[in-house]
Write a protein that holds these residues in place. Structure first.
Motif, PDB file in Angstrom:
ATOM      1  N   LEU A  55       0.831  -1.209   0.000  1.00  0.00           N
ATOM      2  CA  LEU A  55       0.000   0.000   0.000  1.00  0.00           C
ATOM      3  C   LEU A  55       0.861   1.254   0.000  1.00  0.00           C
ATOM      4  O   LEU A  55       0.540   2.234  -0.676  1.00  0.00           O
ATOM      5  N   LYS A  56       1.960   1.242   0.740  1.00  0.00           N
ATOM      6  CA  LYS A  56       2.854   2.400   0.746  1.00  0.00           C
ATOM      7  C   LYS A  56       3.458   2.640  -0.631  1.00  0.00           C
ATOM      8  O   LYS A  56       3.577   3.784  -1.064  1.00  0.00           O
ATOM      9  N   ARG A  57       3.827   1.564  -1.335  1.00  0.00           N
ATOM     10  CA  ARG A  57       4.375   1.725  -2.699  1.00  0.00           C
ATOM     11  C   ARG A  57       3.302   2.245  -3.657  1.00  0.00           C
ATOM     12  O   ARG A  57       3.567   3.074  -4.513  1.00  0.00           O
ATOM     13  N   LEU A  58       2.083   1.745  -3.497  1.00  0.00           N
ATOM     14  CA  LEU A  58       0.998   2.108  -4.399  1.00  0.00           C
ATOM     15  C   LEU A  58       0.533   3.550  -4.206  1.00  0.00           C
ATOM     16  O   LEU A  58       0.099   4.195  -5.151  1.00  0.00           O
ATOM     17  N   ARG A  59       0.652   4.072  -3.002  1.00  0.00           N
ATOM     18  CA  ARG A  59       0.122   5.420  -2.732  1.00  0.00           C
ATOM     19  C   ARG A  59       0.839   6.508  -3.512  1.00  0.00           C
ATOM     20  O   ARG A  59       0.325   7.606  -3.672  1.00  0.00           O
ATOM     21  N   ASP A  60       2.042   6.209  -4.021  1.00  0.00           N
ATOM     22  CA  ASP A  60       2.746   7.185  -4.853  1.00  0.00           C
ATOM     23  C   ASP A  60       2.132   7.288  -6.246  1.00  0.00           C
ATOM     24  O   ASP A  60       2.313   8.279  -6.931  1.00  0.00           O
ATOM     25  N   LYS A  61       1.415   6.259  -6.670  1.00  0.00           N
ATOM     26  CA  LYS A  61       0.840   6.213  -8.010  1.00  0.00           C
ATOM     27  C   LYS A  61      -0.669   6.391  -8.029  1.00  0.00           C
ATOM     28  O   LYS A  61      -1.242   6.818  -9.018  1.00  0.00           O
ATOM     29  N   VAL A  62      -1.338   6.027  -6.938  1.00  0.00           N
ATOM     30  CA  VAL A  62      -2.798   6.009  -6.868  1.00  0.00           C
ATOM     31  C   VAL A  62      -3.232   6.681  -5.563  1.00  0.00           C
ATOM     32  O   VAL A  62      -2.639   6.445  -4.515  1.00  0.00           O
ATOM     33  N   LYS A  63      -4.250   7.503  -5.639  1.00  0.00           N
ATOM     34  CA  LYS A  63      -4.807   8.101  -4.425  1.00  0.00           C
ATOM     35  C   LYS A  63      -5.572   7.006  -3.678  1.00  0.00           C
ATOM     36  O   LYS A  63      -6.432   6.346  -4.249  1.00  0.00           O
ATOM     37  N   ILE A  64      -5.257   6.815  -2.419  1.00  0.00           N
ATOM     38  CA  ILE A  64      -5.886   5.756  -1.623  1.00  0.00           C
ATOM     39  C   ILE A  64      -6.704   6.383  -0.511  1.00  0.00           C
ATOM     40  O   ILE A  64      -6.215   7.238   0.227  1.00  0.00           O
ATOM     41  N   VAL A  65      -7.955   5.944  -0.408  1.00  0.00           N
ATOM     42  CA  VAL A  65      -8.824   6.337   0.693  1.00  0.00           C
ATOM     43  C   VAL A  65      -9.242   5.063   1.396  1.00  0.00           C
ATOM     44  O   VAL A  65      -9.733   4.129   0.768  1.00  0.00           O
ATOM     45  N   ALA A  66      -9.031   5.011   2.706  1.00  0.00           N
ATOM     46  CA  ALA A  66      -9.374   3.829   3.481  1.00  0.00           C
ATOM     47  C   ALA A  66     -10.618   4.102   4.310  1.00  0.00           C
ATOM     48  O   ALA A  66     -10.739   5.138   4.949  1.00  0.00           O
ATOM     49  N   SER A  67     -11.544   3.168   4.277  1.00  0.00           N
ATOM     50  CA  SER A  67     -12.782   3.239   5.046  1.00  0.00           C
ATOM     51  C   SER A  67     -12.806   2.037   5.987  1.00  0.00           C
ATOM     52  O   SER A  67     -12.482   0.922   5.584  1.00  0.00           O
ATOM     53  N   PHE A  68     -13.178   2.270   7.236  1.00  0.00           N
ATOM     54  CA  PHE A  68     -13.080   1.222   8.248  1.00  0.00           C
ATOM     55  C   PHE A  68     -14.439   0.767   8.739  1.00  0.00           C
ATOM     56  O   PHE A  68     -15.341   1.571   8.925  1.00  0.00           O
ATOM     57  N   GLY A  69     -14.539  -0.525   8.990  1.00  0.00           N
ATOM     58  CA  GLY A  69     -15.750  -1.120   9.545  1.00  0.00           C
ATOM     59  C   GLY A  69     -15.676  -1.165  11.057  1.00  0.00           C
ATOM     60  O   GLY A  69     -15.023  -0.331  11.686  1.00  0.00           O
ATOM     61  N   ASN A  70     -16.295  -2.170  11.633  1.00  0.00           N
ATOM     62  CA  ASN A  70     -16.365  -2.277  13.090  1.00  0.00           C
ATOM     63  C   ASN A  70     -15.037  -2.649  13.734  1.00  0.00           C
ATOM     64  O   ASN A  70     -14.708  -2.174  14.807  1.00  0.00           O
ATOM     65  N   ILE A  71     -14.272  -3.525  13.094  1.00  0.00           N
ATOM     66  CA  ILE A  71     -13.022  -4.002  13.676  1.00  0.00           C
ATOM     67  C   ILE A  71     -11.896  -3.700  12.688  1.00  0.00           C
ATOM     68  O   ILE A  71     -11.849  -4.256  11.603  1.00  0.00           O
ATOM     69  N   SER A  72     -10.998  -2.806  13.067  1.00  0.00           N
ATOM     70  CA  SER A  72      -9.896  -2.511  12.147  1.00  0.00           C
ATOM     71  C   SER A  72      -8.805  -1.692  12.829  1.00  0.00           C
ATOM     72  O   SER A  72      -8.181  -0.858  12.199  1.00  0.00           O
TER      73      SER A  72
END
Length: 101
Positions: free
Chosen positions: A66-83
């Motif tokens: 994910l760290k490598r990918l974030r330089d190429k793609v905008k990443i938005v993380a959404s969390f559920g109940n357990i995370s």
């Protein structure tokens, strides 16, 4: 006003859902999905997480991808109940976080 021409393509965002415990099979599936996002050059990724975590090695490998990918793609993380694990590790890597329950 209605535009008379239909565009030939539309930009789409990728969506990956992570549920359950992170183990070998989950890691493999998720890494393949992240590779597909990179190859197809999606402009953004919505990462939906509802997981209690898992093994350290598998989680670390996903985190690194994910760290490598974030330089190429905008990443938005959404969390559920357990995370909790993912929340803190993604927060520390400056990935945009959204808490929608």
């Amino acid at each position: 006003m209605v535009w008379p021409f239909k565009p030939r393509f539309r930009k789409q965002i990728a969506r990956i859902e992570v549920t359950g415990v992170i183990a070998g099979a989950t890691r493999k599936h998720l890494l393949e999905a992240l590779k597909t996002v990179e190859e197809r050059k999606f402009p953004a990724l919505l990462l939906r997480i509802d997981s209690p975590g898992g093994t350290v090695g598998d989680s670390q490998e996903i985190y690194s991808a994910l760290k490598r990918l974030r330089d190429k793609v905008k990443i938005v993380a959404s969390f559920g109940n357990i995370s909790a694990y993912f929340y803190f590790s993604l927060y520390s890597s400056h990935i945009n976080l959204v808490d929608i329950r």
